[in-house]
Design a protein around this motif. Sequence first.
Motif, PDB file in Angstrom:
ATOM      1  N   ARG A 126      13.070   3.799   6.881  1.00  0.00           N
ATOM      2  CA  ARG A 126      11.848   3.985   7.680  1.00  0.00           C
ATOM      3  C   ARG A 126      12.012   5.011   8.803  1.00  0.00           C
ATOM      4  NH1 ARG A 126       8.049  -1.081   9.261  1.00  0.00           N
ATOM      5  NH2 ARG A 126       6.571  -0.056  10.644  1.00  0.00           N
ATOM      6  N   PRO A 127      13.114   4.975   9.563  1.00  0.00           N
ATOM      7  CA  PRO A 127      13.247   5.985  10.625  1.00  0.00           C
ATOM      8  C   PRO A 127      13.338   7.417  10.089  1.00  0.00           C
ATOM      9  CG  PRO A 127      14.766   4.153  10.984  1.00  0.00           C
ATOM     10  CD  PRO A 127      14.224   4.001   9.600  1.00  0.00           C
ATOM     11  N   ALA A 128      13.799   7.557   8.830  1.00  0.00           N
ATOM     12  CA  ALA A 128      13.991   8.890   8.260  1.00  0.00           C
ATOM     13  C   ALA A 128      12.763   9.423   7.538  1.00  0.00           C
ATOM     14  CB  ALA A 128      15.176   8.878   7.290  1.00  0.00           C
ATOM     15  N   LEU A 129      11.738   8.588   7.330  1.00  0.00           N
ATOM     16  CA  LEU A 129      10.553   9.044   6.599  1.00  0.00           C
ATOM     17  C   LEU A 129       9.915  10.238   7.303  1.00  0.00           C
ATOM     18  CD1 LEU A 129       8.914   5.632   5.650  1.00  0.00           C
ATOM     19  CD2 LEU A 129       9.836   7.327   4.058  1.00  0.00           C
ATOM     20  N   ARG A 130       9.529  11.218   6.513  1.00  0.00           N
ATOM     21  CA  ARG A 130       8.930  12.419   7.097  1.00  0.00           C
ATOM     22  C   ARG A 130       7.594  12.089   7.754  1.00  0.00           C
ATOM     23  NH1 ARG A 130       9.993  17.678   6.588  1.00  0.00           N
ATOM     24  NH2 ARG A 130      11.257  17.488   4.691  1.00  0.00           N
ATOM     25  N   ARG A 131       7.451  12.592   8.968  1.00  0.00           N
ATOM     26  CA  ARG A 131       6.234  12.398   9.742  1.00  0.00           C
ATOM     27  C   ARG A 131       5.719  13.762  10.180  1.00  0.00           C
ATOM     28  NH1 ARG A 131       9.589   8.154  10.293  1.00  0.00           N
ATOM     29  NH2 ARG A 131       8.693   6.077  10.669  1.00  0.00           N
ATOM     30  N   PRO A 132       4.493  14.145   9.762  1.00  0.00           N
ATOM     31  CA  PRO A 132       3.625  13.458   8.810  1.00  0.00           C
ATOM     32  C   PRO A 132       4.034  13.777   7.377  1.00  0.00           C
ATOM     33  CG  PRO A 132       2.561  15.452   9.558  1.00  0.00           C
ATOM     34  CD  PRO A 132       3.871  15.378  10.299  1.00  0.00           C
ATOM     35  N   GLY A 133       3.509  12.997   6.438  1.00  0.00           N
ATOM     36  CA  GLY A 133       3.634  13.363   5.037  1.00  0.00           C
ATOM     37  C   GLY A 133       4.524  12.501   4.179  1.00  0.00           C
ATOM     38  N   GLY A 134       5.202  11.505   4.758  1.00  0.00           N
ATOM     39  CA  GLY A 134       6.060  10.642   3.946  1.00  0.00           C
ATOM     40  C   GLY A 134       5.261   9.806   2.961  1.00  0.00           C
ATOM     41  N   ARG A 135       5.918   9.416   1.882  1.00  0.00           N
ATOM     42  CA  ARG A 135       5.272   8.622   0.829  1.00  0.00           C
ATOM     43  C   ARG A 135       6.165   7.434   0.467  1.00  0.00           C
ATOM     44  NH1 ARG A 135       1.820  11.458   2.392  1.00  0.00           N
ATOM     45  NH2 ARG A 135       0.717  13.117   1.296  1.00  0.00           N
ATOM     46  N   VAL A 136       5.585   6.240   0.452  1.00  0.00           N
ATOM     47  CA  VAL A 136       6.284   5.044  -0.011  1.00  0.00           C
ATOM     48  C   VAL A 136       5.538   4.518  -1.227  1.00  0.00           C
ATOM     49  CG1 VAL A 136       7.028   2.700   0.540  1.00  0.00           C
ATOM     50  CG2 VAL A 136       7.082   4.478   2.319  1.00  0.00           C
ATOM     51  N   ILE A 137       6.255   4.383  -2.339  1.00  0.00           N
ATOM     52  CA  ILE A 137       5.669   3.895  -3.590  1.00  0.00           C
ATOM     53  C   ILE A 137       6.349   2.578  -3.959  1.00  0.00           C
ATOM     54  CG2 ILE A 137       5.163   4.413  -6.009  1.00  0.00           C
ATOM     55  CD1 ILE A 137       3.979   6.458  -4.070  1.00  0.00           C
ATOM     56  N   LEU A 138       5.555   1.569  -4.250  1.00  0.00           N
ATOM     57  CA  LEU A 138       6.066   0.280  -4.711  1.00  0.00           C
ATOM     58  C   LEU A 138       5.681   0.117  -6.177  1.00  0.00           C
ATOM     59  CD1 LEU A 138       4.840  -1.884  -1.689  1.00  0.00           C
ATOM     60  CD2 LEU A 138       7.025  -0.701  -1.939  1.00  0.00           C
ATOM     61  N   VAL A 139       6.661  -0.119  -7.028  1.00  0.00           N
ATOM     62  CA  VAL A 139       6.384  -0.297  -8.462  1.00  0.00           C
ATOM     63  C   VAL A 139       6.215  -1.786  -8.737  1.00  0.00           C
ATOM     64  CG1 VAL A 139       7.154   0.100 -10.819  1.00  0.00           C
ATOM     65  CG2 VAL A 139       7.652   1.797  -9.042  1.00  0.00           C
ATOM     66  N   GLU A 173       1.063   7.097  11.411  1.00  0.00           N
ATOM     67  CA  GLU A 173       2.076   8.153  11.438  1.00  0.00           C
ATOM     68  C   GLU A 173       1.911   9.114  10.261  1.00  0.00           C
ATOM     69  OE1 GLU A 173       6.083   6.630  12.557  1.00  0.00           O
ATOM     70  OE2 GLU A 173       5.083   4.682  12.449  1.00  0.00           O
ATOM     71  N   GLN A 174       0.781   8.966   9.554  1.00  0.00           N
ATOM     72  CA  GLN A 174       0.449   9.804   8.405  1.00  0.00           C
ATOM     73  C   GLN A 174       1.475   9.682   7.279  1.00  0.00           C
ATOM     74  OE1 GLN A 174      -1.308  13.710   9.288  1.00  0.00           O
ATOM     75  NE2 GLN A 174      -1.229  13.163  11.469  1.00  0.00           N
ATOM     76  N   ILE A 175       1.901   8.449   7.051  1.00  0.00           N
ATOM     77  CA  ILE A 175       2.761   8.100   5.914  1.00  0.00           C
ATOM     78  C   ILE A 175       1.938   7.183   5.016  1.00  0.00           C
ATOM     79  CG2 ILE A 175       4.846   6.884   5.177  1.00  0.00           C
ATOM     80  CD1 ILE A 175       6.028   7.611   7.958  1.00  0.00           C
ATOM     81  N   THR A 176       1.840   7.503   3.747  1.00  0.00           N
ATOM     82  CA  THR A 176       1.038   6.684   2.835  1.00  0.00           C
ATOM     83  C   THR A 176       1.904   5.659   2.120  1.00  0.00           C
ATOM     84  OG1 THR A 176       1.285   8.213   0.962  1.00  0.00           O
ATOM     85  CG2 THR A 176      -0.592   8.572   2.449  1.00  0.00           C
ATOM     86  N   VAL A 177       1.275   4.549   1.760  1.00  0.00           N
ATOM     87  CA  VAL A 177       1.916   3.480   0.998  1.00  0.00           C
ATOM     88  C   VAL A 177       1.023   3.159  -0.181  1.00  0.00           C
ATOM     89  CG1 VAL A 177       2.782   1.102   1.030  1.00  0.00           C
ATOM     90  CG2 VAL A 177       2.952   2.526   3.107  1.00  0.00           C
ATOM     91  N   ASN A 178       1.577   3.193  -1.386  1.00  0.00           N
ATOM     92  CA  ASN A 178       0.804   2.902  -2.594  1.00  0.00           C
ATOM     93  C   ASN A 178       1.588   2.008  -3.531  1.00  0.00           C
ATOM     94  OD1 ASN A 178      -1.820   4.633  -2.684  1.00  0.00           O
ATOM     95  ND2 ASN A 178      -0.249   5.990  -1.860  1.00  0.00           N
ATOM     96  N   VAL A 179       0.841   1.244  -4.330  1.00  0.00           N
ATOM     97  CA  VAL A 179       1.426   0.375  -5.349  1.00  0.00           C
ATOM     98  C   VAL A 179       0.935   0.845  -6.706  1.00  0.00           C
ATOM     99  CG1 VAL A 179       1.677  -1.998  -6.180  1.00  0.00           C
ATOM    100  CG2 VAL A 179       1.341  -1.567  -3.738  1.00  0.00           C
ATOM    101  N   VAL A 180       1.843   0.954  -7.668  1.00  0.00           N
ATOM    102  CA  VAL A 180       1.453   1.234  -9.051  1.00  0.00           C
ATOM    103  C   VAL A 180       1.863   0.041  -9.900  1.00  0.00           C
ATOM    104  CG1 VAL A 180       1.529   3.741  -8.856  1.00  0.00           C
ATOM    105  CG2 VAL A 180       3.594   2.512  -9.507  1.00  0.00           C
TER     106      VAL A 180
END
Length: 200
Positions: A126-139, A173-180
């Motif tokens: 989490r501290p290393a996620l790019r700000r802005p623009g990071g992406r977290v994907i949960l499968v 923080e302009q980081i998106t979180v999505n689930v597929v």
Amino acid sequence: MGERLAVVSGGETGIGAAVARALVRDGCDVLIVGRRADVLLATAERVNAECGRPGAAQAVSADLTDPEQLGGVVEAVAGRPVDVVVNNAGGYLGGDVSTLAGTAAHWRTNLDANVLTAVLLTEALRPALRRPGGRVILVSSIAAQRGGGGAYSAAKAALHGWAYDLAGQLGPEQITVNVVSPGYVTGQVLGVNGGSVLGR
């Protein structure tokens, strides 16, 4: 070295390996994380060869249910911003549910493999996620909506609730979180050896 860095858990085989390959082809450097060091290394070497980008994919061996082993993943990031985290580790883990003790162990194992791995990896990075623009994907899995997998279905469904929470925290923080939620996918679709059916 690519400009973007992605971390893919459960990237040794199946969906994870296909995601790692697609990210490398898209110009990312990718850390493929999993427990089986030999399989990870073979996958990283194959992805690099197929994509013509030596060293773009790197293998990082870690049991993501063990908080003590997350330090190795953070170390492998080496201070770079992380653009994408793909939480793909997990799967249906069977067990003896003929007793209450067996049922408890079965549920804990599935929750650890499918939920705790995603939580610990995301929190570690989490501290290393790019700000802005990071992406977290949960499968997740189609089983989260349709059932049929018992503890596995419940564990995958838990990712959806957590995603809402995480998106609320990271969105400002302009980081998106999505689930597929994939259904059954054949090896041929994934571009991996063999045509066995790989479920999530």
